[in-house]
Write a protein that holds these residues in place. Structure first.
Motif, short mmCIF file in Angstrom:
data_model
loop_
_atom_site.label_atom_id
_atom_site.label_comp_id
_atom_site.label_asym_id
_atom_site.label_seq_id
_atom_site.Cartn_x
_atom_site.Cartn_y
_atom_site.Cartn_z
N TRP A 94 38.96 51.20 44.97
CA TRP A 94 38.94 49.73 44.88
C TRP A 94 40.22 49.11 45.44
CZ3 TRP A 94 35.35 52.03 41.75
CH2 TRP A 94 34.13 51.35 41.58
N SER A 95 41.02 49.89 46.15
CA SER A 95 42.27 49.40 46.75
C SER A 95 43.13 48.71 45.70
CB SER A 95 41.98 48.43 47.90
OG SER A 95 41.19 49.05 48.88
N MET A 129 37.66 46.54 37.71
CA MET A 129 38.33 46.58 39.02
C MET A 129 37.63 45.67 40.02
SD MET A 129 39.49 50.55 39.56
CE MET A 129 40.86 51.24 38.64
N ALA A 130 36.30 45.62 39.93
CA ALA A 130 35.55 44.74 40.83
C ALA A 130 35.88 43.28 40.56
CB ALA A 130 34.05 44.98 40.67
N LEU A 131 36.01 42.92 39.28
CA LEU A 131 36.34 41.54 38.92
C LEU A 131 37.74 41.16 39.37
CD1 LEU A 131 34.91 41.34 35.28
CD2 LEU A 131 34.06 40.10 37.28
N ASN A 132 38.65 42.12 39.37
CA ASN A 132 40.05 41.84 39.68
C ASN A 132 40.47 42.32 41.06
OD1 ASN A 132 41.51 40.83 37.00
ND2 ASN A 132 39.95 42.32 36.42
N ASN A 133 39.49 42.63 41.89
CA ASN A 133 39.81 43.11 43.22
C ASN A 133 40.53 42.03 44.02
OD1 ASN A 133 38.80 43.34 46.31
ND2 ASN A 133 39.05 45.35 45.40
N GLY A 134 41.65 42.41 44.60
CA GLY A 134 42.38 41.49 45.47
C GLY A 134 43.38 40.60 44.76
N VAL A 135 43.56 40.76 43.45
CA VAL A 135 44.57 39.95 42.77
C VAL A 135 45.85 40.75 42.62
CG1 VAL A 135 42.81 38.69 41.49
CG2 VAL A 135 43.86 40.68 40.45
N ALA A 136 46.98 40.04 42.64
CA ALA A 136 48.27 40.72 42.57
C ALA A 136 48.56 41.25 41.17
CB ALA A 136 49.38 39.75 43.00
N LYS A 137 48.08 40.52 40.16
CA LYS A 137 48.33 40.92 38.78
C LYS A 137 47.17 40.44 37.92
CE LYS A 137 52.01 40.80 35.27
NZ LYS A 137 53.32 40.21 34.91
N GLU A 158 42.36 42.47 55.44
CA GLU A 158 42.50 43.62 54.54
C GLU A 158 41.14 44.20 54.17
OE1 GLU A 158 44.68 42.01 51.29
OE2 GLU A 158 46.63 42.13 52.30
N VAL A 159 40.17 43.29 53.96
CA VAL A 159 38.81 43.74 53.63
C VAL A 159 38.20 44.50 54.80
CG1 VAL A 159 36.48 42.98 53.04
CG2 VAL A 159 38.45 41.90 51.96
N LEU A 160 38.45 44.04 56.01
CA LEU A 160 37.93 44.73 57.19
C LEU A 160 38.46 46.17 57.26
CD1 LEU A 160 38.12 41.96 59.96
CD2 LEU A 160 36.10 42.81 58.78
N LYS A 161 39.73 46.35 56.90
CA LYS A 161 40.30 47.70 56.88
C LYS A 161 39.65 48.56 55.80
CE LYS A 161 44.84 46.27 58.63
NZ LYS A 161 46.30 46.17 58.32
N GLN A 162 39.29 47.94 54.68
CA GLN A 162 38.64 48.70 53.61
C GLN A 162 37.26 49.19 54.04
OE1 GLN A 162 38.76 46.13 50.14
NE2 GLN A 162 40.97 45.88 50.29
N PHE A 163 36.55 48.39 54.82
CA PHE A 163 35.27 48.85 55.36
C PHE A 163 35.48 50.10 56.21
CE2 PHE A 163 33.44 44.53 54.62
CZ PHE A 163 32.27 44.93 54.02
#
Length: 451
Positions: A322-323, A392-400, A78-83
């Motif tokens: 930040w997706s 958002m940076a701290l919570n990037n990638g969390v579901a909730k 998923e991170v690769l797609k964000q790049f």
């Protein structure tokens, strides 16, 4: 002066409940400070107290991080797609292959599980053949010994080659030295590890162990192995390690997850740099749209509505950057906490006082046009936007997101964001001067057309 925080609107209303509360505070502050001339500092204190019953309503959330190798692989992809969506095409072409190879290298690890006995430079470790005999198990094993950790170091970063081990035994000479304590703190918590101490039988071991436990981090409780330097007893001492080695698949999976997590963190740092660059563009555009809306609006409540709509659009853009897939009600809960922190810390009052110097450049135009309130709203947009970006940076990638944790984080997020913007204050002042000049020119043009 208006405190124009409601950046996070409810999905059906331009202004959420937080906006209603803040709107009342803002309108009241405008009336009292401009018409009755009550000092704004005391009003801000009263406003924070009056709004706390609403703004501090509890919210519940929880983190959801990958707990399997497959989960981490999915996250990394998923991170690769964000790049791909953030990087310049030419740069992405050059970097994508390197990132993909790094991911494949971790995924394709097929070496047997590894155990390393380590210590600082100069320490004499048990002989390798004795260790091999002591940890012999039914699973394949790659065993190594190394007294290579420097006793003088600037970074105190755990070496990569040890980080990739499946299990670690740290050979600790007594009494405990500061250098050993520093190295023990660098060993990752998710890397199965033990401490082996060498002590004479004549020593009072219970007292030694009690003293040692009082000095070490809690993670090492029940992870200390006592050895009396007798080769025949080494196998018995290392029994917990040998039992753990029987779970080879679990050990190698944990290591793979740890390496994927580390790779993911490295990529996230690179992504964050890209996001902050693009965020500045969004932030600068939004703050002057906010200033223009407040400047043109004659009624405080209308100002609030304009700012809520514009800041809502800014947050939507940030969410995409930040997706972020959080639901609107979660963002609204974040807004409540950040709003309370901003009110309590008097961000608007500080910016208003600091902008008085800019006000002198245009005398009557400043006061007549309400530029003070407009620029304060712009600055508040900067601070709230920066704090939201940090969150958002701290919570990037969390579901909730963990909103209980946010209650503790919000004051610090706002304080750090305000401090960041203070550092860039000169840039904002220059932009403010240009914005005021633009408003003056626009007014003069309008008056010329009317005459």
């Amino acid at each position: 002066m208006k405190n124009l925080i409601p950046s996070f609107s409810l999905p059906k209303l331009p202004v959420g409940k937080a906006g209603v509360v803040l709107g009342s505070v803002i309108a009241g502050q405008w009336i009292v400070t401009d018409l009755v001339h009550v000092p704004s500092g005391g009003l801000a204190f009263l406003a924070a107290g009056a709004g706390i019953w609403f703004l501090s309503k509890p919210s519940v959330g929880s983190f959801a991080a990958p707990s399997t190798v497959k989960g981490w692989i999915k996250r990394c992809n998923e991170v690769l797609k964000q790049f791909e969506s953030l990087e310049d095409p030419s740069e992405h072409f050059n970097n994508s292959e390197e990132r993909s190879n790094s991911l494949k290298e971790v995924i394709s690890r097929e070496t047997p599980q590894s155990l390393s006995v380590i210590s600082t430079t100069g320490q004499v470790l048990p002989e390798l053949n004795l260790l091999e005999s002591a940890v012999t198990c039914s699973k394949p094993l790659k065993l190594s010994c190394s007294s290579s950790l420097p006793i003088n170091n600037q970074s105190w970063e755990f070496p990569n080659n040890f980080f990739e081990q499946d299990l670690i035994v740290y050979y600790l000479p007594l009494p405990l030295r500061a250098v050993d304590l520093l190295w023990l703190k660098t060993i990752p918590n998710d890397l199965p590890s033990w401490i082996m101490v060498s002590t004479d039988q004549s020593e009072d071991w219970p007292s030694q162990l009690k003293a040692l436990n009082s000095q070490l981090p809690e993670r090492w409780v029940n992870r200390i192995l006592k050895w009396n330097d007798n080769p025949e007893h080494l196998k018995q001492v290392l029994t917990p390690v040998r039992r753990s080695l029987e779970q080879s698949k679990t050990n190698t999976d944990k290591t793979c997850q740890r390496l994927l997590s580390r790779l993911h963190s490295s990529w996230q740092a690179d992504l964050e740099t890209l996001r902050r660059e693009k965020f500045r563009v969004i932030q600068n555009r939004s703050q002057w749209i906010v200033a223009g809306a407040v400047f043109a609006s004659p009624v405080p409540s209308t100002d609030l509505l304009s700012v809520a709509v514009v800041n809502g659009l800014m947050i939507q853009e940030m969410g995409s950057l930040w997706s972020c897939s959080f639901k609107p009600e979660l963002l609204n809960a974040v807004a409540r906490q950040l709003a309370m922190a901003a009110l309590a810390q008097g961000v608007v009052e500080w910016s208003g006082q600091a902008l008085l110097g800019v006000a002198k450049l245009h005398g009557g135009t400043w006061l007549a046009a309400g530029a003070m309130q407009a620029l304060s709203a712009a600055y508040l947009t900067r601070v709230v936007g920066t704090s939201m970006a940090d969150w958002m940076a701290l919570n990037n990638g969390v579901a909730k997101p963990d909103l209980d944790l946010l209650k503790l984080q919000a004051p610090e997020l706002i304080a750090k964001a305000a401090e960041k913007e203070k550092v860039d204050w000169s840039s904002f002042v220059i932009q403010s001067k240009n914005w005021i000049k633009g408003q003056v020119v626009n007014q003069e043009n309008i008056q010329a057309q009317l005459s």
